[in-house]
Design a protein around this motif. Structure first.
Motif, mmCIF file in Angstrom:
data_model
loop_
_atom_site.group_PDB
_atom_site.id
_atom_site.type_symbol
_atom_site.label_atom_id
_atom_site.label_comp_id
_atom_site.label_asym_id
_atom_site.label_seq_id
_atom_site.Cartn_x
_atom_site.Cartn_y
_atom_site.Cartn_z
ATOM 1 N N HIS A 50 -2.432 1.552 -3.743
ATOM 2 C CA HIS A 50 -1.184 1.153 -3.079
ATOM 3 C C HIS A 50 -1.024 1.814 -1.716
ATOM 4 N N ASP B 161 -1.815 10.476 -3.741
ATOM 5 C CA ASP B 161 -1.164 9.289 -4.317
ATOM 6 C C ASP B 161 -0.637 8.381 -3.206
ATOM 7 N N ASP B 162 -1.348 7.370 -2.794
ATOM 8 C CA ASP B 162 -2.540 6.839 -3.406
ATOM 9 C C ASP B 162 -3.543 6.527 -2.311
ATOM 10 N N GLU C 164 4.451 0.029 -4.520
ATOM 11 C CA GLU C 164 4.182 0.427 -5.904
ATOM 12 C C GLU C 164 5.217 1.436 -6.355
ATOM 13 N N GLU C 165 5.618 2.325 -5.432
ATOM 14 C CA GLU C 165 6.473 3.451 -5.816
ATOM 15 C C GLU C 165 7.889 3.019 -6.153
ATOM 16 N N GLU D 92 -5.409 3.228 -9.557
ATOM 17 C CA GLU D 92 -4.992 4.609 -9.805
ATOM 18 C C GLU D 92 -4.600 4.758 -11.280
HETATM 19 ZN ZN LIG Z 1 0.566 6.020 -7.101
#
Ligand SMILES: [Zn+2]
Length: 459
Positions: A98, A130-131, A164-165, A191
């Protein structure tokens, strides 16, 4: 004659094998360079602004003659996809990461979070692990496949996705709905896994084959309102407090699935004797009481978990409010009965004054079956670990958090979570402060990923 032929074939296969070996140092340096560039692009979500990352990746690919496409969802929040063609004899492999990162609280950082500062062999910055590490490694492996001209039996698709978050309409749920023809695949690497570094060596590589399903719920308590000077037995606050205590301490039913059964079995082989005894018998109630205190992460892997996170009641100290509310973070096992679980919770609370209200959120993660351990993709990941990190082992895991893999698994894709190994301390910086990634481990991960991808997609 036949000996000559054999020698010739051996030479051929050697040079072929050689052509599939990465120059480890150069690949690590280039991946670190990509990571550093990506960290410098601030994609805090909200608002995201992920198009910056999508444009960057598109430009890097264009320089090497690979055409990439921007996938449009919300304004400024593009994802990017590119494809290396195989001969079509097997269905595609998707490698993804992401583009967005969680926000930073600068007052807790000792370095500038978007400068990608290099210190003691680490790259520091929001997203370093991340990420964007995944994006950098994916990009590196994708470019190497192209440069080395590796013949492919399946297409390899590279994806860097937005949002994504924070579930939003800019993310994977929309991409899967709108652009499935560009993402459709048999296997995906995303991930969700990683590896533990202890005393400078990688103890295990974690491959996530399943994840829990996040589901929100509220406890809503009601009673009579009135003056705070007169106690009432139906006080909504009292009933809510009791219900929250019951929900939060409820030992929900425990069970193992293919992934967690194998996880605990293998974990026992690399643990000190006292811990190994727990992992050999994780469903034993005595073991669970220990795990609950000492290894809450493992306790959570055995069950659907119910965790109270927010409370709301009252407007003034001398007014008994007519209602009070608690928010629960429920993480369901992949095989949980989503419809029936709230009924079990209501039974555990057992108070007619308190209702369990489930949140019917459109952005809910879909119910997603676990991916299997018996696939050529999982085998390729295990082989890659044995080749790159022969002293380590592979642990199949179920993540208690959620990733974009859920949207793929819901479409029938066998998706596996992997990641750059790190120390426990490195892990705490993810979504925390001074997020960091060890450059040496990024290099190891690039080799691991390259090995797995070439085994499963190469001819
Ligand atoms: Zn992530």
């Amino acid at each position: 004659m036949s000996r000559l032929l054999a020698a010739f074939l051996l030479l051929c296969s050697l040079s072929f094998a050689q052509s599939r070996t990465l120059n480890a140092e150069a690949a690590q340096a280039e991946a670190a360079h990509f990571l550093s560039d990506l960290v410098k692009l601030d994609t805090e979500d909200p608002p995201g602004n992920e198009s910056k990352v999508a444009e960057y990746i598109k430009a890097v690919l264009a320089k090497e003659g690979i055409e990439a496409e921007l996938l449009k969802t919300d304004a400024g929040r593009d994802s990017v996809v590119a494809r290396l063609k195989g001969d079509g004899s097997a269905r595609p492999l998707l490698i993804m990461g992401h583009e967005d990162v969680v926000p930073v609280d600068r007052s807790h950082w000792t370095v500038e979070p978007f400068a990608a500062i290099e210190k003691d062999g680490y790259i520091y910055g929001r997203g370093a692990k991340d990420d964007k590490a995944m994006d950098a490694a994916n990009l590196e492996v994708f470019l190497q496949l192209k440069r080395m001209n590796i013949p492919l039996k399946r297409d390899v698709i590279l994806l860097a996705e937005a949002s994504e978050e924070m579930s939003s309409t800019a993310g994977m749920n929309t991409l899967v709905a709108k652009y499935w023809d560009k993402l459709d695949c048999e296997f995906a690497l995303n991930e969700g896994g990683g590896g533990l570094v202890e005393n400078g060596r990688v103890k295990y590589i974690a491959v996530a084959t399943a994840e829990k399903m996040p589901r929100g719920a509220k406890l809503v308590s009601s009673g009579s309102s009135g003056h705070g000077s007169i106690p009432r037995v139906d006080n909504a606050v009292i009933h809510l407090a009791a219900a929250v205590a019951k929900a939060g301490t409820w030992d929900t039913p425990s069970r193992l699935n293919e992934t967690t059964a194998e996880f605990f079995k293998r974990l026992a082989t690399i643990s000190p004797p006292d811990e190994a005894a727990w992992y050999r018998d994780p469903l034993n109630p005595e073991t669970q009481a220990i795990l609950r205190v000492k290894k809450p992460q493992y306790y959570s892997m055995l069950r659907t978990s119910v965790v109270p996170t927010m409370l709301k009641a009252g407007i003034k100290s001398n007014v008994i409010p007519p209602t009070a509310e608690a928010t629960l973070d429920i993480r369901m096992l992949p095989d949980e009965d989503v419809q029936n679980f709230p009924n079990l919770l209501a039974q555990a609370i057992n108070d007619p004054q308190v209702k369990v209200v489930t949140e019917n959120d459109k952005l809910n993660m879909p119910a997603a079956p676990a991916s299997k351990l018996g696939t050529v993709m999982f085998a390729a990941l295990e082989h890659a670990q044995k080749k790159v990190l022969p002293d380590s082992i592979t642990l199949p895991t179920m993540t208690t958090g959620a990733t974009d893999s859920a949207f793929l698994r819901a479409k029938g894709v066998q998706a596996y979570g992997i990641g750059v190994p790190g120390t426990e301390e490195d892990g705490r910086t993810v979504h925390g402060n001074d997020e960091r990634l060890e450059i040496k481990q990024l290099g190891t991960f690039v080799q691991f990923l390259f090995s797995a991808v070439t085994e499963v997609a190469g001819k």
